[in-house]
Design a protein around this motif. Sequence first.
Motif, mmCIF file in Angstrom:
data_model
loop_
_atom_site.group_PDB
_atom_site.id
_atom_site.type_symbol
_atom_site.label_atom_id
_atom_site.label_comp_id
_atom_site.label_asym_id
_atom_site.label_seq_id
_atom_site.Cartn_x
_atom_site.Cartn_y
_atom_site.Cartn_z
ATOM 1 N N ALA A 168 -1.217 -12.813 4.823
ATOM 2 C CA ALA A 168 -0.240 -12.569 3.753
ATOM 3 C C ALA A 168 -0.938 -12.077 2.489
ATOM 4 O O ALA A 168 -0.414 -11.221 1.770
ATOM 5 N N PHE A 169 -2.126 -12.618 2.222
ATOM 6 C CA PHE A 169 -2.877 -12.158 1.058
ATOM 7 C C PHE A 169 -3.206 -10.673 1.201
ATOM 8 O O PHE A 169 -3.015 -9.890 0.265
ATOM 9 N N ASP A 170 -3.682 -10.290 2.378
ATOM 10 C CA ASP A 170 -4.072 -8.899 2.603
ATOM 11 C C ASP A 170 -2.877 -7.950 2.521
ATOM 12 O O ASP A 170 -2.985 -6.842 1.984
ATOM 13 N N GLU A 171 -1.738 -8.388 3.064
ATOM 14 C CA GLU A 171 -0.566 -7.502 3.148
ATOM 15 C C GLU A 171 0.289 -7.491 1.889
ATOM 16 O O GLU A 171 0.766 -6.430 1.451
ATOM 17 N N PHE A 172 0.500 -8.657 1.275
ATOM 18 C CA PHE A 172 1.471 -8.750 0.186
ATOM 19 C C PHE A 172 0.861 -9.047 -1.185
ATOM 20 O O PHE A 172 1.344 -8.540 -2.201
ATOM 21 N N ILE A 173 -0.160 -9.888 -1.231
ATOM 22 C CA ILE A 173 -0.638 -10.402 -2.513
ATOM 23 C C ILE A 173 -1.720 -9.520 -3.123
ATOM 24 O O ILE A 173 -1.640 -9.145 -4.298
ATOM 25 N N SER A 174 -2.719 -9.150 -2.338
ATOM 26 C CA SER A 174 -3.781 -8.296 -2.851
ATOM 27 C C SER A 174 -3.260 -6.986 -3.455
ATOM 28 O O SER A 174 -3.751 -6.552 -4.503
ATOM 29 N N PRO A 175 -2.251 -6.333 -2.843
ATOM 30 C CA PRO A 175 -1.728 -5.095 -3.439
ATOM 31 C C PRO A 175 -1.122 -5.280 -4.825
ATOM 32 O O PRO A 175 -0.932 -4.296 -5.553
ATOM 33 N N MET A 176 -0.813 -6.518 -5.210
ATOM 34 C CA MET A 176 -0.232 -6.755 -6.536
ATOM 35 C C MET A 176 -1.225 -6.484 -7.654
ATOM 36 O O MET A 176 -0.842 -6.342 -8.813
ATOM 37 N N MET A 177 -2.514 -6.417 -7.307
ATOM 38 C CA MET A 177 -3.528 -6.149 -8.336
ATOM 39 C C MET A 177 -3.262 -4.847 -9.065
ATOM 40 O O MET A 177 -3.565 -4.709 -10.247
ATOM 41 N N LYS A 178 -2.685 -3.879 -8.364
ATOM 42 C CA LYS A 178 -2.446 -2.570 -8.996
ATOM 43 C C LYS A 178 -1.369 -2.656 -10.078
ATOM 44 O O LYS A 178 -1.258 -1.759 -10.915
ATOM 45 N N HIS A 179 -0.567 -3.736 -10.048
ATOM 46 C CA HIS A 179 0.477 -3.909 -11.063
ATOM 47 C C HIS A 179 -0.003 -4.756 -12.241
ATOM 48 O O HIS A 179 0.712 -4.872 -13.250
ATOM 49 N N ALA A 180 -1.190 -5.373 -12.118
ATOM 50 C CA ALA A 180 -1.673 -6.283 -13.153
ATOM 51 C C ALA A 180 -2.195 -5.527 -14.374
ATOM 52 O O ALA A 180 -2.763 -4.441 -14.257
ATOM 53 N N ASP A 181 -1.989 -6.117 -15.540
ATOM 54 C CA ASP A 181 -2.573 -5.583 -16.764
ATOM 55 C C ASP A 181 -4.020 -6.053 -16.902
ATOM 56 O O ASP A 181 -4.856 -5.350 -17.458
#
Length: 207
Positions: A168-181
């Motif tokens: 789940a981290f690889d698929e859903f959570i890690s990609p959220m980094m691109k939205h982080a400030d």
Amino acid sequence: MSSGSYLIGVGGGSASGKTSISHKIQEAIDSGDCTLISSDCFYKELSQSDLQNLHNYNWDHPDAFDFEEMQHCLSKLLNGEEVNIPVYDYVNNRRSDTPIAAKPTRVIILEGIMALYDPKIRDMMDLKIFVHTDSDECLARRILRDTQYRGRDVLSVINQYRRFVKPAFDEFISPMMKHADIIVPRGAENKVALDLLTKNIKLTIES
């Protein structure tokens, strides 16, 4: 800042240090003027079939969360209204009968593995933080937490990590980094990043 409140999202992998970072921000601001909410509070109620097949239930999948209710509660707080936040009982795998009353404050923090997942909720945020910690360290922290506070044994924690948490981290959570400030490596152990972060937040809300 919408409605006079500053909404911060703190996301990252399981046991990465999101809660510790959030508490440090809350302490730096003044806990009386900062409301801290966990996205884990918004786990959906499990069906009878889910309860009977609990070992196959994926707590780390977005489908396990009620994002609509999460957004509703945050919207009310940003509009200056008090809300009841659900409390999830990890031992009995159900929501508690006693929610927590949350009052609107100057700063509101939403933290959790899915804090930055929903685009509608992200759009409400003034600051998005992603906490990134080594996966081995996250697993060690998770074992300690789940065996001490969530009534689980070491083997079940490791099995769950391999089957659900890491994928789940690889698929859903890690990609959220691109939205982080801001991305904070090593969690609350990163004193320099934490100091810069809290000073910037205080400066922003006081200006």
